[in-house]
Design an enzyme around this catalytic site. Structure first.
Site, mmCIF file in Angstrom:
data_model
loop_
_atom_site.group_PDB
_atom_site.id
_atom_site.type_symbol
_atom_site.label_atom_id
_atom_site.label_comp_id
_atom_site.label_asym_id
_atom_site.label_seq_id
_atom_site.Cartn_x
_atom_site.Cartn_y
_atom_site.Cartn_z
ATOM 1 N N TYR A 22 -8.114 30.285 0.976
ATOM 2 C CA TYR A 22 -8.263 28.831 0.823
ATOM 3 C C TYR A 22 -9.145 28.367 1.993
ATOM 4 O O TYR A 22 -8.791 27.459 2.749
ATOM 5 C CB TYR A 22 -6.904 28.116 0.832
ATOM 6 N N CYS A 77 -7.730 -1.970 6.542
ATOM 7 C CA CYS A 77 -6.841 -0.807 6.626
ATOM 8 C C CYS A 77 -6.844 -0.375 8.094
ATOM 9 O O CYS A 77 -7.908 -0.072 8.645
ATOM 10 C CB CYS A 77 -7.370 0.318 5.736
ATOM 11 N N CYS A 90 0.121 21.905 4.923
ATOM 12 C CA CYS A 90 0.117 20.438 4.966
ATOM 13 C C CYS A 90 1.308 19.877 4.209
ATOM 14 O O CYS A 90 1.426 18.660 4.075
ATOM 15 C CB CYS A 90 -1.189 19.880 4.401
ATOM 16 N N CYS A 144 0.818 -1.212 0.000
ATOM 17 C CA CYS A 144 0.000 0.000 0.000
ATOM 18 C C CYS A 144 0.853 1.264 0.000
ATOM 19 O O CYS A 144 1.910 1.317 0.627
ATOM 20 C CB CYS A 144 -0.869 -0.031 1.253
HETATM 21 C C1 LIG Z 1 -6.229 22.541 2.874
HETATM 22 S S1 LIG Z 1 -7.840 22.979 2.374
HETATM 23 C C2 LIG Z 1 -8.249 24.123 3.645
HETATM 24 C C3 LIG Z 1 -9.698 24.350 3.889
HETATM 25 C C4 LIG Z 1 -10.075 25.091 5.157
HETATM 26 N N1 LIG Z 1 -9.131 26.124 5.527
HETATM 27 C C5 LIG Z 1 -10.291 24.137 6.317
HETATM 28 O O1 LIG Z 1 -9.437 24.052 7.210
HETATM 29 O O2 LIG Z 1 -11.323 23.449 6.334
HETATM 30 C C6 LIG Z 1 -7.471 23.965 0.982
HETATM 31 C C7 LIG Z 1 -8.672 24.565 0.308
HETATM 32 O O3 LIG Z 1 -8.190 25.430 -0.729
HETATM 33 C C8 LIG Z 1 -9.055 25.334 -1.845
HETATM 34 N N2 LIG Z 1 -8.229 25.786 -2.979
HETATM 35 C C9 LIG Z 1 -7.271 25.112 -3.653
HETATM 36 N N3 LIG Z 1 -6.655 25.912 -4.535
HETATM 37 C C10 LIG Z 1 -7.238 27.128 -4.423
HETATM 38 C C11 LIG Z 1 -7.020 28.390 -5.047
HETATM 39 N N4 LIG Z 1 -6.065 28.549 -5.975
HETATM 40 N N5 LIG Z 1 -7.780 29.434 -4.678
HETATM 41 C C12 LIG Z 1 -8.749 29.284 -3.735
HETATM 42 N N6 LIG Z 1 -8.986 28.116 -3.101
HETATM 43 C C13 LIG Z 1 -8.246 27.054 -3.438
HETATM 44 C C14 LIG Z 1 -9.505 23.898 -1.854
HETATM 45 O O4 LIG Z 1 -10.740 23.771 -2.532
HETATM 46 C C15 LIG Z 1 -9.598 23.590 -0.352
HETATM 47 O O5 LIG Z 1 -10.899 23.830 0.115
#
Ligand SMILES: C[S@@+](CC[C@H](N)C(=O)[O-])C[C@H]1O[C@@H](n2cnc3c(N)ncnc32)[C@H](O)[C@@H]1O
Length: 432
Positions: free
Chosen positions: A295, A175, A389, A95
């Site tokens: 984001y 898993c 992350c 895996c």
């Molecule tokens: C790591 S997640 C974080 C979500 C939120 N902060 C949480 O903790 O629940 C990243 C987020 O960024 C969004 N995303 C990815 N690329 C993006 C971009 N270029 N502009 C705006 N949002 C984006 C994704 O859809 C996702 O919801």
């Protein structure tokens, strides 16, 4: 598995081919869940080994003039903190979901800390001691969301490492990081609406898309997201099917989330990150100010910012996914001072104005990028809190922020993905 046979005679690095077994001294851990070893001067990324060990490794990828990949198949000198991996799927060729089941939990966290420190040093010239903090639990049964594939033979599970093969998860070989009940839920599923995929016979009906160079093409198998909510509800959402809405809780509030949308997968991660973000905002007077949650997903950090700025302030959450934005709008409806915008962060920035006191950003694994970092720093917020992350993306963006006059004033790291090489970080940046 039969005993590995050391390749004889000892080949030169350029003569290595997949399947050969050679002896190597295992060097430091590297980003990606493997260790670095050198064979005849050539760098090899070795899985299932630990720094300082001596191992027989089976070559899995070898290209003349480039680094190679290998899997440790016999450990000749073991690290004292090596443990027996409990999962039936964790083995060479197995895996791809876990990387470090063969290391004690403490050692796993030290390995992740070493990777984070190394990435910060190499990519951002930041030298600071790094500790990766444990989250509650024993490191198993924490994954409240898994995305598994179903192959034409009815096997369901995660993919094998760097392969499209499905690891057949079942109740006798479950898993072990999946949250309670998800293996059982998988065992009840027969396939997506419309039935299981069938094994391809005869000529393909559609032209086969070629994978980009260096990437493995994944056959288009149906995939299902299995979810366990904080309330113990279990759901399966097949890709392409409308996913249900569920309720998750953090910071004493409920958030509506798409079952197959983004939410932290470790049950303690969302609260841990919220607490770390609040700590990073300590001492900054935000009342009546402006906050951005970039984001933003379904608006978790926007919610915190809305509390911090109060009714006289204003908060914007920017999210690229339409459904998550719509849910953020619903979640934030309790705060008239907060709104959620559906846009890429890159496109939204120009329209957000120049006045901002605090920015929280939580980008995907690729990071925010140099241009976005420069644009954020140009607004001169009192503090930027970066939830990351991926340690390499954090380091690259930290370098971009430093170039634009922001220094890292605090860093926390959390083992939000035990047994894997992944981690979550919360970094605080302030004007230099
Ligand atoms: C790591 S997640 C974080 C979500 C939120 N902060 C949480 O903790 O629940 C990243 C987020 O960024 C969004 N995303 C990815 N690329 C993006 C971009 N270029 N502009 C705006 N949002 C984006 C994704 O859809 C996702 O919801």
């Amino acid at each position: 598995m039969s005993a590995p046979v050391l390749t004889q005679p000892v080949p030169a690095a350029d003569d290595l081919t997949p399947g050969m077994v050679v002896r190597v001294d295992i060097g430091p851990v590297a980003h990606g869940g493997h260790c670095v070893a050198r064979y005849d001067g050539r760098v090899m990324f070795v899985r299932h080994a630990l720094p300082g060990e001596v191992a027989l490794v089976r070559i899995t990828e070898a290209k003349a003039g480039s680094f190679g990949r290998a899997d440790a198949v016999e450990i000749l000198q073991a690290d004292p903190e090596r443990v027996d991996a409990p999962c039936a799927h964790f083995h060479p060729g197995g895996c791809g979901g876990c990387d470090f089941q063969h290391a004690s939990p403490d050692l796993q966290r030290r390995l992740k800390a070493e990777v984070l420190a190394e990435q910060l040093h190499r990519l951002a010239k930041i030298d600071r001691p790094v500790t990766v903090e444990a989250l509650p639990g024993d490191g198993f049964g924490w994954r409240t969301r898994v995305r598994w594939a179903l192959d034409p033979d009815g096997r369901m599970g995660p993919r094998s490492y760097r392969s499209h093969r499905v690891q057949a998860v079942n109740l006798s070989a479950p898993c072990l990081i999946a949250a309670p009940g998800l293996n059982e839920l998988a065992a009840t599923l027969d396939g997506p609406p419309g039935g299981r995929p069938t094994a391809p016979t005869g000529p393909a009906r559609r032209p086969v898309r070629r994978a980009p160079a260096g990437r493995h093409r994944r056959p288009e198998l149906p995939e299902v997201t299995l979810v366990r909510t904080q309330d113990g509800e279990r759901l399966a959402v097949w890709a392409g099917q409308p996913g249900a809405e569920i309720s998750e809780h953090v910071a004493d509030r409920d958030f509506v989330v798409a079952a197959d949308g983004f939410w932290q997968v470790h049950p303690a991660a969302a609260q841990t990150l919220v607490d770390a973000v609040l700590t990073a905002l300590d001492g900054v007077d935000l009342v009546g100010g402006t906050g951005w949650d970039l984001y933003g997903g379904v608006g978790v950090f926007a919610e915190l910012l809305a509390d911090a700025v109060g009714i006289t302030g204003s908060v914007v959450s920017v999210e690229g996914d339409a459904r998550a934005t719509a849910l953020a709008q619903r979640n934030l409806a309790r705060h008239p001072q907060a709104r959620a915008v559906h846009s890429s962060v890159e496109d939204a920035l120009a329209g957000l104005g120049d006045e901002v006191d605090v920015i929280v950003l939580d980008p995907p694994r690729s990071g925010a990028g140099r241009k976005v970092c420069a644009e954020l720093a140009a607004r001169r917020p009192a503090v930027i809190v970066y939830v990351a992350c991926d340690p390499a993306a954090l380091a690259r963006d930290a370098a971009a922020l430093a170039e634009a006059g922001y220094v890292m004033t605090d860093l926390r790291a959390f083992d939000a993905f035990p047994q894997t090489h992944h981690l979550e970080c919360v970094a605080r940046f302030a004007p230099a």
